[in-house]
Design a protein around this motif. Structure first.
Motif, PDB file in Angstrom:
ATOM      1  N   UNK A 191       0.826  -1.200   0.000  1.00  6.72           N
ATOM      2  CA  UNK A 191       0.000   0.000   0.000  1.00  6.72           C
ATOM      3  C   UNK A 191       0.864   1.255   0.000  1.00  6.72           C
ATOM      4  N   UNK A 192       1.971   1.211   0.732  1.00  4.33           N
ATOM      5  CA  UNK A 192       2.894   2.341   0.763  1.00  4.33           C
ATOM      6  C   UNK A 192       3.506   2.571  -0.620  1.00  4.33           C
ATOM      7  N   UNK A 193       3.908   1.503  -1.258  1.00  3.92           N
ATOM      8  CA  UNK A 193       4.479   1.605  -2.605  1.00  3.92           C
ATOM      9  C   UNK A 193       3.448   2.153  -3.581  1.00  3.92           C
ATOM     10  N   UNK A 194       2.207   1.707  -3.431  1.00  2.00           N
ATOM     11  CA  UNK A 194       1.131   2.177  -4.301  1.00  2.00           C
ATOM     12  C   UNK A 194       0.932   3.684  -4.161  1.00  2.00           C
ATOM     13  N   UNK A 195       0.973   4.189  -2.936  1.00  2.00           N
ATOM     14  CA  UNK A 195       0.806   5.626  -2.705  1.00  2.00           C
ATOM     15  C   UNK A 195       1.973   6.415  -3.295  1.00  2.00           C
ATOM     16  N   UNK A 196       3.195   5.920  -3.075  1.00  2.00           N
ATOM     17  CA  UNK A 196       4.373   6.604  -3.606  1.00  2.00           C
ATOM     18  C   UNK A 196       4.323   6.672  -5.127  1.00  2.00           C
ATOM     19  N   UNK A 197       3.983   5.568  -5.760  1.00  2.00           N
ATOM     20  CA  UNK A 197       3.907   5.536  -7.222  1.00  2.00           C
ATOM     21  C   UNK A 197       2.795   6.452  -7.733  1.00  2.00           C
ATOM     22  N   UNK A 198       1.701   6.529  -6.974  1.00  2.00           N
ATOM     23  CA  UNK A 198       0.573   7.383  -7.351  1.00  2.00           C
ATOM     24  C   UNK A 198       1.000   8.857  -7.357  1.00  2.00           C
TER      25      UNK A 198
END
Length: 275
Positions: free
Chosen positions: A143-150
């Protein structure tokens, strides 16, 4: 009282599943070893292994005591691995060594060792399937990676971006992407204590005009303060993205202030703020 007993037994049963799921044999072997030690006329065996287990049975594994004490000290959700208090591996290792030692014939010792190895191989759980190269060396949550990529995709740049978030989980954002900065500090989230239900206390915080604490009131405690006050503090830190936890109920609050929803994950929303 019956209800308390049922709650305690339910907790112990679930904790047992957490600790011995698929390897129940080793717990039974542990119990059998304690029974043998009890029957032997060896005081040291009882003192080192049996008596501590009996004491634990009447205290930490007592269903009448477990729930009220755990609730009282605030550890109910944190002691799911309570059975790890039992020295199962130590006792089994000692029991195997002791068994081999008391056997006089070498061939008997060889049979005992072989049986122990076979029992471990047959009743144990293979770890080969877990021994694969890690794809996420820092163990950062998806989820953290998803937010960063977003945010990276929305910003279209690898230059530093000032964000506002207050979940300890999201401290991983900077670990994953050093360009993502947080306007408030870890100690503002974890160490600063506030009573959001006390309007006088909140007003004193606002009067002191400590920008980081005002931002913490909103993003951590979910207080919907005067938008003009929030905007002043956001401007001070040139914040570009706000990442509230959904359970704070700040989605509409940021929406009415003109923040654009970039995207969301299971637990978080990502808002872009126009500077």
């Amino acid at each position: 009282m019956q209800n308390l007993y049922e709650l305690g037994m339910d907790f112990l049963n679930k904790a047992f599943d957490d600790s011995f799921s698929n390897i129940e044999f080793f717990f039974l072997a542990y119990a059998a070893a304690l029974a043998v030690f009890w029957l032997r006329k060896k005081h040291n065996l009882k003192s080192f292994f049996v008596y501590p287990a009996v004491f634990a049975f009447f205290t930490v594994f007592n269903p009448y005591l477990m729930i009220p004490i755990a609730d009282k000290i605030g550890l109910a959700p944190r002691i799911r691995r309570i059975y790890w208090l039992l020295p199962v591996n130590l006792v089994l290792a000692f029991a195997m060594t002791w068994l081999i030692y008391v056997l006089s014939k070498r061939w008997k010792q060889a049979i005992a060792v072989s049986l122990c190895i076979l029992a471990a191989a047959f009743f144990g759980e293979s770890q080969w399937k877990h021994m694969v190269p890690a794809e996420n060396g820092y163990k950062i949550k998806n989820e953290t990676i998803e937010i960063a990529d977003m945010i990276e995709k929305d910003a279209g740049t690898d230059k530093p971006k000032s964000c506002l978030f207050a979940d300890l989980q999201l401290l991983e954002l900077r670990q994953y992407d050093a360009s993502l900065l947080n306007a408030i500090r870890r100690k503002d989230m974890a160490d600063w204590q506030v009573n959001p239900a006390d309007p006088d206390w909140v007003q004193r915080v606002l009067n002191k005009k400590n920008s980081r604490r005002i931002l913490t009131l909103v993003i951590y405690y979910g207080l919907q303060i005067d938008p003009a006050i929030l905007e002043e503090q956001m401007d001070k830190h040139q914040i570009q993205y706000a990442i509230p936890n959904k359970n704070k109920g700040l989605g509409d609050y940021f929406g009415t202030m003109g923040y654009e929803l970039v995207g969301e994950t299971e637990n978080f929303q990502v808002f872009r703020r126009g500077l």
